[in-house]
Design a protein around this motif. Structure first.
Motif, mmCIF file in Angstrom:
data_model
loop_
_atom_site.group_PDB
_atom_site.id
_atom_site.type_symbol
_atom_site.label_atom_id
_atom_site.label_comp_id
_atom_site.label_asym_id
_atom_site.label_seq_id
_atom_site.Cartn_x
_atom_site.Cartn_y
_atom_site.Cartn_z
ATOM 1 N N ALA A 120 0.858 -1.188 0.000
ATOM 2 C CA ALA A 120 0.000 0.000 0.000
ATOM 3 C C ALA A 120 0.891 1.235 0.000
ATOM 4 O O ALA A 120 1.976 1.238 0.588
ATOM 5 N N HIS A 121 0.396 2.281 -0.659
ATOM 6 C CA HIS A 121 1.183 3.518 -0.720
ATOM 7 C C HIS A 121 0.262 4.710 -0.906
ATOM 8 O O HIS A 121 -0.690 4.662 -1.683
ATOM 9 N N GLN A 122 0.566 5.776 -0.159
ATOM 10 C CA GLN A 122 -0.119 7.050 -0.329
ATOM 11 C C GLN A 122 0.924 8.155 -0.217
ATOM 12 O O GLN A 122 1.871 8.049 0.566
ATOM 13 N N SER A 123 0.729 9.198 -0.997
ATOM 14 C CA SER A 123 1.655 10.324 -0.981
ATOM 15 C C SER A 123 0.886 11.618 -0.746
ATOM 16 O O SER A 123 -0.221 11.792 -1.268
ATOM 17 N N CYS A 124 1.474 12.498 0.040
ATOM 18 C CA CYS A 124 0.865 13.793 0.345
ATOM 19 C C CYS A 124 1.871 14.888 0.018
ATOM 20 O O CYS A 124 3.009 14.857 0.485
ATOM 21 N N LYS A 125 1.469 15.831 -0.834
ATOM 22 C CA LYS A 125 2.375 16.901 -1.250
ATOM 23 C C LYS A 125 2.539 17.973 -0.175
ATOM 24 O O LYS A 125 3.335 18.885 -0.342
ATOM 25 N N LEU A 126 1.781 17.877 0.901
ATOM 26 C CA LEU A 126 1.941 18.810 2.014
ATOM 27 C C LEU A 126 2.899 18.195 3.012
ATOM 28 O O LEU A 126 2.573 17.221 3.686
ATOM 29 N N ALA A 127 4.115 18.775 3.095
ATOM 30 C CA ALA A 127 5.126 18.209 3.984
ATOM 31 C C ALA A 127 5.935 19.345 4.611
ATOM 32 O O ALA A 127 5.386 20.383 4.956
#
Length: 337
Positions: free
Chosen positions: A180-187
């Motif tokens: 499973a993978h999720q990415s968030c551009k808010l970092a």
């Protein structure tokens, strides 16, 4: 910041080419460079690095006319091929002796797990043109786990949260594959920007990028203490000092940290039911600069229900894992794009 020029034969480099910081490791010497991913260039010659790393970062927000500071990476991937090539070439020259450059050391570069094929090809191209040979890529969460002492090839599920400067990635993997993978551009960068805008909106004070960044970083060390920030009054232009409690800083960053929590929840929804047992026993591993942000690990624990552990070396474990991949090609083969 760390920079060590190697004296002996360079048998390879493991590289975490991050949005905020670039970290380089060597199999024989460990971490040999940990510098900001910033480059100082002339306006008339934008692809030749005058300064890189900490020296260039000192000039952010205070560059004279005709000079500018450039960040060649954004959201963990290359923004401009020529800038990235110049930056990586300068970084390699800082750690590899001149007589070794012609031998072109091998390289393993960490890449976001959610990078596109085009972004991966760009990173391979930049690595080769900057002076590396046999460049290989490894997903950042996998490299970070390996650097933290986790075997990504074992038949157990591991869940990693990597909060860098440009992206926050949540990745579950088992037996050489990603579940499973999720990415968030808010970092990290968005956390800095959120604090900057909060200070202007709530206190009427304009601060520099470095001031906002340092306030975010020192929030981890300050405990219950207050932070004193220097800036310029947005209305009068006069110098002003602002005192912020760490609770107020946390509140200013909450909208961004909430998005990271939502991305983790989406990743959990993709997990097989059996994987929950493994993660409960092992714990959720957090790495990257965001792992040091005060209160974030508690927020992740409350939202996910998993015990949360910060990697022993959250700022360098990705580069450490990429370096270990030089002697563990089976990891590269298992997680090849």
């Amino acid at each position: 910041m760390t920079t060590i020029t190697l004296g002996g034969t360079v048998d390879g480099l493991g590289i975490d080419l991050g949005t905020a910081n670039t970290v380089v490791g060597s199999p024989s010497d460990g971490i040999i460079l940990n510098e900001p991913s910033v480059m100082l260039v002339k306006a008339k010659d934008p692809y030749r690095a005058m300064l890189v790393g900490a020296d260039a970062r000192e000039l952010v927000g205070r560059t004279p006319a005709g000079l500018s500071t450039v960040r060649p990476m954004r959201d963990g991937v290359i923004v401009d091929l020529d800038s990235a090539r110049a930056f990586l070439k300068a970084i390699i020259r800082k750690v590899v002796p001149p007589w070794q450059l012609a031998l072109r050391p091998k390289g393993v570069i960490a890449v976001p797990a959610g990078a596109t094929p085009l972004e991966r090809r760009a990173l391979l191209e930049v690595g080769q043109e900057a002076g590396l040979r046999k460049v290989a890529l490894v997903p950042e969460p996998v490299a970070g786990a390996l650097g933290a002492g986790i075997n990504p090839l074992e038949p157990r599920v591991h869940l990693v949260v990597d909060i860098g400067g440009g992206t926050a990635e949540m990745t579950a993997f088992c037996y050489g594959g990603i579940l499973a993978h999720q990415s968030c551009k808010l970092a990290g960068d968005e956390l800095t920007s959120a604090l900057y805008h909060y200070l202007r909106a709530e206190h009427g004070v304009v601060v520099g990028e470095l001031t906002a960044e340092n306030a975010k970083i020192h929030m981890h060390d300050a405990g219950e203490q207050s932070l004193i920030l220097e800036g310029r009054d947005a209305s009068t232009g006069r110098v002003r000092l602002v005192t912020l409690s760490t609770d107020e800083v946390a509140e200013a960053l909450r909208p961004t940290t909430t998005e990271i929590v939502h991305a983790l929840a989406a990743c959990q929804e993709e997990l097989p039911a059996q994987a929950v047992c493994d993660v409960l026993a092992e714990g959720l591993i957090v790495m990257g600069g965001g792992a040091l942000l005060g209160g974030l690990t508690q927020l992740l624990e409350e939202a996910s229900g998993f015990p949360v552990k910060v990697a022993d070396h959250p700022l360098t474990c990705v580069a450490e894992g990429a370096t270990r991949c030089l002697s563990q090609p089976e990891v590269l083969s298992a997680f090849a794009a």
